[in-house]
Write a protein that holds these residues in place. Structure first.
Motif, PDB file in Angstrom:
ATOM      1  N   LEU A 152      40.078  29.161  44.302  1.00  0.00           N
ATOM      2  CA  LEU A 152      40.628  28.782  45.593  1.00  0.00           C
ATOM      3  C   LEU A 152      40.914  29.925  46.565  1.00  0.00           C
ATOM      4  CD1 LEU A 152      41.483  26.370  47.312  1.00  0.00           C
ATOM      5  CD2 LEU A 152      43.780  26.554  46.356  1.00  0.00           C
ATOM      6  N   GLY A 153      41.595  30.975  46.134  1.00  0.00           N
ATOM      7  CA  GLY A 153      42.075  31.961  47.091  1.00  0.00           C
ATOM      8  C   GLY A 153      41.165  33.148  47.329  1.00  0.00           C
ATOM      9  N   TYR A 154      40.049  33.240  46.551  1.00  0.00           N
ATOM     10  CA  TYR A 154      39.177  34.414  46.677  1.00  0.00           C
ATOM     11  C   TYR A 154      37.749  33.973  46.414  1.00  0.00           C
ATOM     12  CZ  TYR A 154      37.766  39.344  46.206  1.00  0.00           C
ATOM     13  OH  TYR A 154      37.189  40.580  46.369  1.00  0.00           O
ATOM     14  N   TRP A 155      36.800  34.656  47.002  1.00  0.00           N
ATOM     15  CA  TRP A 155      35.416  34.176  47.032  1.00  0.00           C
ATOM     16  C   TRP A 155      34.456  35.118  46.332  1.00  0.00           C
ATOM     17  CZ3 TRP A 155      38.874  35.141  50.836  1.00  0.00           C
ATOM     18  CH2 TRP A 155      38.798  36.393  51.446  1.00  0.00           C
ATOM     19  N   ALA A 156      34.942  35.943  45.432  1.00  0.00           N
ATOM     20  CA  ALA A 156      34.069  36.873  44.716  1.00  0.00           C
ATOM     21  C   ALA A 156      34.664  37.138  43.338  1.00  0.00           C
ATOM     22  CB  ALA A 156      33.919  38.181  45.496  1.00  0.00           C
ATOM     23  N   THR A 157      33.904  37.847  42.498  1.00  0.00           N
ATOM     24  CA  THR A 157      34.397  38.146  41.157  1.00  0.00           C
ATOM     25  C   THR A 157      35.629  39.044  41.212  1.00  0.00           C
ATOM     26  OG1 THR A 157      33.797  39.008  38.989  1.00  0.00           O
ATOM     27  CG2 THR A 157      32.868  40.135  40.878  1.00  0.00           C
ATOM     28  N   THR A 158      36.546  38.830  40.277  1.00  0.00           N
ATOM     29  CA  THR A 158      37.730  39.692  40.196  1.00  0.00           C
ATOM     30  C   THR A 158      37.430  40.979  39.450  1.00  0.00           C
ATOM     31  OG1 THR A 158      38.487  38.718  38.106  1.00  0.00           O
ATOM     32  CG2 THR A 158      39.233  37.661  40.166  1.00  0.00           C
ATOM     33  N   GLY A 159      36.416  40.948  38.577  1.00  0.00           N
ATOM     34  CA  GLY A 159      36.127  42.117  37.736  1.00  0.00           C
ATOM     35  C   GLY A 159      36.965  42.181  36.479  1.00  0.00           C
ATOM     36  N   VAL A 160      37.907  41.265  36.313  1.00  0.00           N
ATOM     37  CA  VAL A 160      38.781  41.245  35.135  1.00  0.00           C
ATOM     38  C   VAL A 160      38.051  40.515  34.011  1.00  0.00           C
ATOM     39  CG1 VAL A 160      41.007  40.496  34.210  1.00  0.00           C
ATOM     40  CG2 VAL A 160      40.831  41.297  36.584  1.00  0.00           C
ATOM     41  N   ALA A 161      37.725  41.223  32.947  1.00  0.00           N
ATOM     42  CA  ALA A 161      36.928  40.646  31.872  1.00  0.00           C
ATOM     43  C   ALA A 161      37.640  39.488  31.180  1.00  0.00           C
ATOM     44  CB  ALA A 161      36.571  41.731  30.856  1.00  0.00           C
TER      45      ALA A 161
END
Length: 275
Positions: free
Chosen positions: A191-200
């Protein structure tokens, strides 16, 4: 060093994306583990045509490695594997007058509380009328403001959740480092972000399969780049280790993308050609 990050934020607030990225990365060159610097750089890069998805993925994964090194992830959880009521937590700094809260409210109205029990973890101490309207939909509501990551992760772990959702990504007020502790057995970004977080340790990203048709215009589905975390849900979209799918368009075709965002940053109009 903070001067670089502060100046980068000033540029970002003004919509000066290129300057924001350059200045913030100058700060990161001096302090590579500065998490807010990574947040701001990744956020700004999503507005830029000058960085490939692979470059953004690499930087997101660098962030993920930093938070993983600081965490001691849980590997066992005291939750029922076949619950009659699913316990779902949401972590957000936008549970107030904010577009994320407005979208969330519309979803909450359609959940059956006898099947899903919701728990909110607000990362922002501010509350308003929208906060008050949200609270009745939650079985529990706690503030993470002022708690360091380990204490916040322990608090969530003790609540015995089945699923934990991040509603912030790399936007302001996020608590992504908590997810590196893996306080819930299933974790997803939504919902709040439109790309990968990078957190495995982020198991999934919740997205629509494709956007609705726009008056007959050709659709251009683009998968998230999610290597090392944020696997997708639904019909192969965002599958782990997927590449970005950018199909070619004929010269007489047009592609239109309509984006609504909780960001206060100024969107930058631009044209892009694929092929």
């Amino acid at each position: 060093t903070d001067a670089y990050f502060n100046l980068g934020m000033t540029y970002l607030d003004q919509g000066l994306i290129a300057q924001a990225i350059i200045t913030t990365q100058q700060g990161l060159a001096q302090v590579p583990i500065h998490l807010i610097g990574h947040d701001n750089s990744l956020f700004a890069m999503t507005y830029s045509d000058s960085h490939t998805p692979e470059e953004r993925l690499s930087m997101a994964q660098a962030y993920g490695r930093i938070v993983a090194e600081r965490a001691h992830a849980y590997t066992a959880w005291t939750v029922d594997a076949k619950p009659t009521v699913l316990r779902v937590g949401v972590v957000s700094g936008d549970l107030r007058q904010h577009p994320v809260a407005y979208f969330l409210m519309n979803m909450l109205q359609h959940l059956n509380p006898q099947q899903v029990a919701l728990y909110a973890y607000s990362t922002d101490g501010r509350e308003d009328a929208t906060t008050a309207a949200l609270k009745p939909y939650f079985a529990g509501w706690k503030s993470l403001a002022g708690h360091h990551d380990q204490a916040a992760a322990e608090m969530i772990y003790q609540d015995g959740l089945h699923v934990l959702l991040d509603l912030s990504g790399h936007t302001g007020g996020n608590k992504l480092p908590i997810f590196a502790w893996k306080p819930a057995p299933v974790q997803a970004s939504w919902l709040g972000y439109w790309a990968t977080t990078g957190v495995a340790e982020m198991d999934y990203v919740l997205v629509d399969e494709v956007p609705p048709g726009l008056q007959g215009l050709p659709q251009v589905p683009v998968d998230f780049v999610v290597e090392g975390g944020d696997a997708g849900v639904g019909s192969g979209v965002g599958a782990r280790n997927a590449a970005v799918l950018v199909p070619s368009l004929a010269v007489d075709q047009s592609a239109v993308c309509l984006l609504t965002s909780g960001s206060t940053g100024a969107p930058q109009p631009h044209a892009k050609t694929w092929g």
